[in-house]
Design a protein around this motif. Structure first.
Motif, PDB file in Angstrom:
ATOM      1  N   ASP A 164       0.855  -1.198   0.000  1.00  0.00           N
ATOM      2  CA  ASP A 164       0.000   0.000   0.000  1.00  0.00           C
ATOM      3  C   ASP A 164       0.889   1.245   0.000  1.00  0.00           C
ATOM      4  O   ASP A 164       0.740   2.148  -0.833  1.00  0.00           O
ATOM      5  N   PHE A 165       1.839   1.274   0.922  1.00  0.00           N
ATOM      6  CA  PHE A 165       2.761   2.395   1.011  1.00  0.00           C
ATOM      7  C   PHE A 165       3.580   2.531  -0.281  1.00  0.00           C
ATOM      8  O   PHE A 165       3.767   3.641  -0.790  1.00  0.00           O
ATOM      9  N   GLN A 166       4.022   1.399  -0.825  1.00  0.00           N
ATOM     10  CA  GLN A 166       4.844   1.448  -2.040  1.00  0.00           C
ATOM     11  C   GLN A 166       4.078   2.059  -3.204  1.00  0.00           C
ATOM     12  O   GLN A 166       4.636   2.814  -4.000  1.00  0.00           O
ATOM     13  N   PHE A 167       2.797   1.759  -3.301  1.00  0.00           N
ATOM     14  CA  PHE A 167       1.993   2.345  -4.376  1.00  0.00           C
ATOM     15  C   PHE A 167       1.990   3.867  -4.270  1.00  0.00           C
ATOM     16  O   PHE A 167       2.195   4.577  -5.264  1.00  0.00           O
ATOM     17  N   HIS A 168       1.780   4.379  -3.071  1.00  0.00           N
ATOM     18  CA  HIS A 168       1.738   5.836  -2.903  1.00  0.00           C
ATOM     19  C   HIS A 168       3.106   6.463  -3.183  1.00  0.00           C
ATOM     20  O   HIS A 168       3.179   7.569  -3.727  1.00  0.00           O
ATOM     21  N   VAL A 169       4.167   5.758  -2.820  1.00  0.00           N
ATOM     22  CA  VAL A 169       5.512   6.261  -3.135  1.00  0.00           C
ATOM     23  C   VAL A 169       5.722   6.311  -4.645  1.00  0.00           C
ATOM     24  O   VAL A 169       6.279   7.276  -5.182  1.00  0.00           O
ATOM     25  N   GLU A 170       5.264   5.279  -5.363  1.00  0.00           N
ATOM     26  CA  GLU A 170       5.458   5.235  -6.814  1.00  0.00           C
ATOM     27  C   GLU A 170       4.645   6.327  -7.519  1.00  0.00           C
ATOM     28  O   GLU A 170       5.086   6.876  -8.524  1.00  0.00           O
ATOM     29  N   VAL A 171       3.466   6.634  -6.994  1.00  0.00           N
ATOM     30  CA  VAL A 171       2.710   7.764  -7.543  1.00  0.00           C
ATOM     31  C   VAL A 171       3.521   9.040  -7.367  1.00  0.00           C
ATOM     32  O   VAL A 171       3.639   9.863  -8.281  1.00  0.00           O
ATOM     33  N   ALA A 172       4.091   9.213  -6.173  1.00  0.00           N
ATOM     34  CA  ALA A 172       4.899  10.406  -5.905  1.00  0.00           C
ATOM     35  C   ALA A 172       6.104  10.465  -6.841  1.00  0.00           C
ATOM     36  O   ALA A 172       6.448  11.534  -7.358  1.00  0.00           O
ATOM     37  N   ARG A 173       6.745   9.344  -7.074  1.00  0.00           N
ATOM     38  CA  ARG A 173       7.907   9.310  -7.969  1.00  0.00           C
ATOM     39  C   ARG A 173       7.510   9.647  -9.405  1.00  0.00           C
ATOM     40  O   ARG A 173       8.272  10.266 -10.147  1.00  0.00           O
ATOM     41  N   ALA A 174       6.322   9.241  -9.781  1.00  0.00           N
ATOM     42  CA  ALA A 174       5.869   9.484 -11.157  1.00  0.00           C
ATOM     43  C   ALA A 174       5.674  10.961 -11.456  1.00  0.00           C
ATOM     44  O   ALA A 174       5.570  11.350 -12.623  1.00  0.00           O
ATOM     45  N   THR A 175       5.650  11.810 -10.420  1.00  0.00           N
ATOM     46  CA  THR A 175       5.542  13.247 -10.661  1.00  0.00           C
ATOM     47  C   THR A 175       6.795  13.805 -11.320  1.00  0.00           C
ATOM     48  O   THR A 175       6.763  14.872 -11.931  1.00  0.00           O
ATOM     49  N   GLY A 176       7.919  13.108 -11.159  1.00  0.00           N
ATOM     50  CA  GLY A 176       9.184  13.628 -11.659  1.00  0.00           C
ATOM     51  C   GLY A 176       9.773  14.690 -10.744  1.00  0.00           C
ATOM     52  O   GLY A 176      10.830  15.244 -11.028  1.00  0.00           O
ATOM     53  N   ASN A 177       9.104  14.963  -9.632  1.00  0.00           N
ATOM     54  CA  ASN A 177       9.567  15.936  -8.637  1.00  0.00           C
ATOM     55  C   ASN A 177      10.005  15.151  -7.408  1.00  0.00           C
ATOM     56  O   ASN A 177       9.169  14.601  -6.682  1.00  0.00           O
TER      57      ASN A 177
END
Length: 255
Positions: A164-177
């Motif tokens: 669950d946590f990893q999914f939210h981290v990957e969304v954050a990473r996908a921002t490119g920021n």
């Protein structure tokens, strides 16, 4: 002479230009890190005058603009002081100033976790929207892999907190920021309400049905990001985190 090479590449000037073109971005940060280390480790002592702008340009093989930006950052951090017409001098490093911090004790109560969820709603909703405009195949694969792990975990009698946590981290990473992902990693798995209170076990519909609903909400977020629809991604993330907040409130034991 190698016929493939151009005259510009064979000349010293052309070689330097080609090397600069291949250098990674972040030259300002590199210079700041080097000079900051020299100051903090005592190689540049307080009161000492820094090398001139021209000398720094030569040392680091960068433009004057890059050097000026690096000096500006050092000034902002209080490590150097520029005296106009004289030069830039090393200052005594300031003591570390208080910074934003969320410690484990800040998750002591359900109300604390609800407050953090309210913070996440604003941050992660925008992150999802940015991810929808900037995602690539690698980031989509990473998000999908996290959801696949989540699905496996919930059917293996797990709370699925890590995935669950990893999914939210990957969304954050996908921002490119990088700041979005760094903030998520800094907060850690404690941001997942089930870490604090087993809301799945308390859910009226049962653990599995509860977690399957969470999984569908995650899929809605990923689908919007995959379709590159920022408003839909923002809404899906907001819905998911708002639902998490309400589920947590309902699961809170009465006092």
């Amino acid at each position: 002479m190698d016929p493939v090479k151009t005259l510009g590449e064979e000349s010293p000037v052309g070689a330097v230009a080609a090397a600069r073109a291949r250098r990674p971005r972040g030259l300002v940060s590199e210079i700041v890190a080097t000079l900051e280390a020299d100051i903090r480790e005592g190689r540049l002592v307080p009161g000492l005058k820094l090398p001139s702008e021209s000398e720094l340009v030569g040392r680091f093989d960068v433009s004057r603009t890059v050097v000026r930006e690096a000096i500006s950052r050092l000034q902002a951090s209080g490590l150097v002081e520029t005296r106009h017409g004289i030069g830039t001098f090393v200052q005594v490093p300031r003591a570390a100033e208080p910074t934003f911090r969320i410690a484990p004790e800040d998750f002591a109560t359900v109300a604390d976790v609800v407050e953090l969820l309210e913070l996440r709603i604003s941050l992660e909703s925008e992150a999802a929207a940015l991810a929808a405009t900037r995602r690539n195949e690698a980031s989509l694969s990473a998000m999908a892999a996290a959801l696949a792990s989540f699905n496996v975990a919930i059917h293996a009698d797990s709370d699925a907190v890590p995935s669950d946590f990893q999914f939210h981290v990957e969304v954050a990473r996908a921002t490119g920021n990088r700041h979005f992902a760094e903030l998520m990693i800094y907060l850690g798995t404690m941001i997942i309400p089930r870490t604090r209170l087993n809301t799945a076990a308390r859910a009226p519909e049962g653990r599995l049905a509860y977690l399957e609903r969470v999984h569908r909400e995650h899929e809605d977020i990923l689908d919007a990001i995959r379709r590159q629809e920022p408003e839909a991604a923002r809404a899906a993330m907001r819905t998911h985190l708002s639902n998490s907040r309400e589920r947590l409130r309902r699961a809170q034991p009465e006092t």
